[in-house]
Design an enzyme around this catalytic site. Structure first.
Site, PDB file in Angstrom:
ATOM      1  N   SER A  70       0.750  -1.155  -0.114  1.00  0.00           N
ATOM      2  CA  SER A  70      -0.316  -0.322   0.034  1.00  0.00           C
ATOM      3  C   SER A  70       1.018   1.015   0.125  1.00  0.00           C
ATOM      4  O   SER A  70       0.644   2.064  -0.805  1.00  0.00           O
ATOM      5  CB  SER A  70      -1.252  -0.064   1.351  1.00  0.00           C
ATOM      6  N   ASN A 150      -5.176  -9.434  -8.190  1.00  0.00           N
ATOM      7  CA  ASN A 150      -5.515  -9.266  -6.862  1.00  0.00           C
ATOM      8  C   ASN A 150      -7.307 -10.467  -6.724  1.00  0.00           C
ATOM      9  O   ASN A 150      -6.709 -10.829  -5.541  1.00  0.00           O
ATOM     10  CB  ASN A 150      -5.777  -8.653  -5.130  1.00  0.00           C
ATOM     11  N   GLN A 178       0.253  -9.011  -6.750  1.00  0.00           N
ATOM     12  CA  GLN A 178       0.611 -10.339  -7.055  1.00  0.00           C
ATOM     13  C   GLN A 178       0.762 -10.792  -7.381  1.00  0.00           C
ATOM     14  O   GLN A 178       1.079 -12.069  -7.772  1.00  0.00           O
ATOM     15  CB  GLN A 178      -1.609 -10.061  -7.121  1.00  0.00           C
ATOM     16  N   HIS A 200       4.973  -9.881   2.544  1.00  0.00           N
ATOM     17  CA  HIS A 200       3.713 -11.328   2.784  1.00  0.00           C
ATOM     18  C   HIS A 200       2.442 -11.939   1.510  1.00  0.00           C
ATOM     19  O   HIS A 200       1.765 -12.588   2.175  1.00  0.00           O
ATOM     20  CB  HIS A 200       2.975 -10.891   3.718  1.00  0.00           C
ATOM     21  N   THR A 236      13.812   4.098  11.522  1.00  0.00           N
ATOM     22  CA  THR A 236      14.521   3.364  11.111  1.00  0.00           C
ATOM     23  C   THR A 236      14.220   2.319  10.286  1.00  0.00           C
ATOM     24  O   THR A 236      13.439   1.776  10.214  1.00  0.00           O
ATOM     25  CB  THR A 236      15.370   3.158  12.388  1.00  0.00           C
ATOM     26  N   CYS A 323     -10.232  -6.762   1.911  1.00  0.00           N
ATOM     27  CA  CYS A 323     -10.071  -4.914   2.439  1.00  0.00           C
ATOM     28  C   CYS A 323     -11.776  -4.684   2.977  1.00  0.00           C
ATOM     29  O   CYS A 323     -12.128  -4.203   2.801  1.00  0.00           O
ATOM     30  CB  CYS A 323      -9.314  -3.849   1.501  1.00  0.00           C
TER      31      CYS A 323
HETATM   32  C1  LIG Z   1      -2.094  -6.913  -1.326  1.00  0.00           C
HETATM   33  C2  LIG Z   1      -2.062  -6.136  -1.802  1.00  0.00           C
HETATM   34  C3  LIG Z   1      -1.458  -4.697  -1.567  1.00  0.00           C
HETATM   35  C4  LIG Z   1      -1.431  -3.942  -0.078  1.00  0.00           C
HETATM   36  O1  LIG Z   1      -0.876  -4.773  -0.132  1.00  0.00           O
HETATM   37  P1  LIG Z   1       0.542  -4.679   1.711  1.00  0.00           P
HETATM   38  O2  LIG Z   1       1.939  -4.944   2.067  1.00  0.00           O
HETATM   39  O3  LIG Z   1      -0.678  -5.458   1.934  1.00  0.00           O
HETATM   40  O4  LIG Z   1      -0.067  -2.510   2.037  1.00  0.00           O
HETATM   41  C5  LIG Z   1      -1.467  -3.904  -2.829  1.00  0.00           C
HETATM   42  N1  LIG Z   1      -2.308  -4.562  -4.227  1.00  0.00           N
HETATM   43  C6  LIG Z   1      -2.402  -5.985  -4.058  1.00  0.00           C
HETATM   44  C7  LIG Z   1      -2.160  -6.161  -5.532  1.00  0.00           C
HETATM   45  C8  LIG Z   1      -2.397  -6.993  -3.520  1.00  0.00           C
HETATM   46  O5  LIG Z   1      -2.756  -7.792  -3.249  1.00  0.00           O
END
Ligand SMILES: *Cc1c(COP(=O)(O)O)cnc(C)c1O
Length: 394
Positions: A70, A150, A178, A200, A236, A323
């Protein structure tokens, strides 16, 4: 438990956990400190930066660490918008089915005097490079189009879009959250100027990501403070998370092809099985599709009820995106591909990874038709449709 929600987040890999644990134990200094402990943390940080850069064909100077996908999306878009506006360019091209990190940033920019054009994504959920070429104007500051969606898993023609943007000298950002660790990325070959990724989503830790910015594209700060990250992102550095991200990305990229083959075979079994359910439809592009993504609409059910009943059977899945869950609005992605509201509410996303097995697929293919049948039997609307008092949509 069967975990089939890898597009929401993934389990950390052993390699990532080990790298992080060792870093937290042994290399916990502040990378800006001058003594040995700090300098060893600095070395770990810069080593991770180089390894991550190598995975996407970038140079280490082009890598900025952020708090995740994000933040990277926000910073990429704001940086390009500012650069454009300095030359009087205030037109931004994107698509109707981007992640909210992109769409909400664009919405804010609209309030700040930018003109945002969202390209339609059609029934399959994709855009062509020609659509982008036709939309580009003299005053276009930025094209921001995701690498892979996503929710419905469509993979977009990023290299072709990159080529169009490069030829027309427009900055091209792609949200590759993704795609990273799942599809081949080479920022140079694919003409990508700005790219976001998030650890993640490929078995790394949460709260850490990367903004790649091609050399020559100055970033503007979202966060002011110290001079970390060449002054472009204060705070940091989260060295353990960064080291964990590097380990996870290297591992994923090192097994990209074999994972894609394994996972897409499981995906296709699921798609084949779920297609047998009457009045169902696959969402997204059946061909240009993320290896792990399965997304269906089932007429006459509520996605939320389906999820809860799947959870009872130990199956983790999602409806719409993580979300959006919690809100009653249907997914903007499903609406963008033309699903009517009524059907968009009855969607199921299963997202697989290389840890899933054929036994998982069998269990899902047993559970979903049973639950869909059960929910339909309880639905008055379904009964009207089955009794031909109302028409089926799917
Ligand atoms: C999960 C996702 C995000 C957000 O990433 P975060 O690390 O959770 O902030 C943005 N774009 C897409 C396509 C995602 O799948």
């Amino acid at each position: 438990m069967i975990y089939a929600d890898n597009a929401a987040t993934t389990q950390m890999s052993g390699a990532a956990i080990n790298a992080m644990t060792a870093c937290m134990r042994d290399t916990w200094g502040n990378p800006s400190s001058l003594y040995g402990l700090g300098q060893r943390a600095r070395e770990a940080l810069e080593d991770a930066r180089e390894r991550i850069a190598a995975c996407i064909g970038a140079s280490s100077k082009e890598i900025t660490f952020t708090s995740g996908g994000s933040e990277a999306d926000n910073q990429a878009i704001r940086s390009a918008a500012l650069l454009g506006s300095r030359k009087g360019k205030r037109h931004i091209i994107s698509t109707a089915f981007e992640h909210h990190a992109v769409l909400h940033t664009l919405k804010k920019l609209e309030g700040e005097g930018f003109e945002v054009e969202l390209l339609p994504v059609g029934e399959l959920g994709t855009v062509t490079a020609d659509q982008v070429a036709e939309a580009i104007r003299e005053d276009t500051a930025l094209v921001t189009i995701m690498y892979a969606n996503n929710e419905i898993g469509s993979v977009l023609p990023v290299p072709e879009i990159g080529a169009v943007c490069r030829e027309r000298r427009v900055i091209f950002h792609t949200d590759a959250v993704q795609a990273a660790g799942h599809l081949p990325i080479d920022v140079k070959v694919q003409n990508i100027d700005l790219l976001s990724l998030s650890a993640h989503k490929f078995h790394g830790p949460k709260g850490i990501g990367v903004l790649y910015a091609r050399q020559g594209i100055p970033l503007s700060n979202l966060i002011e403070g110290g001079a970390q990250e060449r002054g472009k992102r204060a705070g940091t550095e989260n060295v353990p998370a960064i080291v964990g991200m590097a380990a996870a990305l290297e591992e994923s990229c090192g097994h990209l092809e074999e994972n894609a083959i394994r996972v897409s075979a499981l995906r296709d079994l699921l798609i084949g099985g779920l297609s047998q359910i009457p009045h169902s439809a696959l969402n997204g592009d059946p061909v240009n599709r993320l290896p792990g993504n399965v997304n269906f609409c089932f007429e006459g059910i509520e996605g939320e009820s389906l999820l809860l009943l799947l959870d009872d059977r130990g199956i983790c899945a999602s409806s719409g995106s993580a979300c959006t869950s919690g809100s009653l609005d249907p997914s903007h992605v499903l609406l963008a591909i033309g699903r009517p509201h009524e059907v968009a509410h009855g969607s199921l996303r299963l997202s697989l990874c290389e840890q899933n097995t054929e036994a998982d697929v069998d269990a899902i293919l047993k559970a979903v038709p049973e639950i869909v049948g059960y929910l339909r039997n309880m639905s008055p609307l379904w009964k009207d449709k089955a009794g031909r008092k109302k028409k089926f949509v799917l």
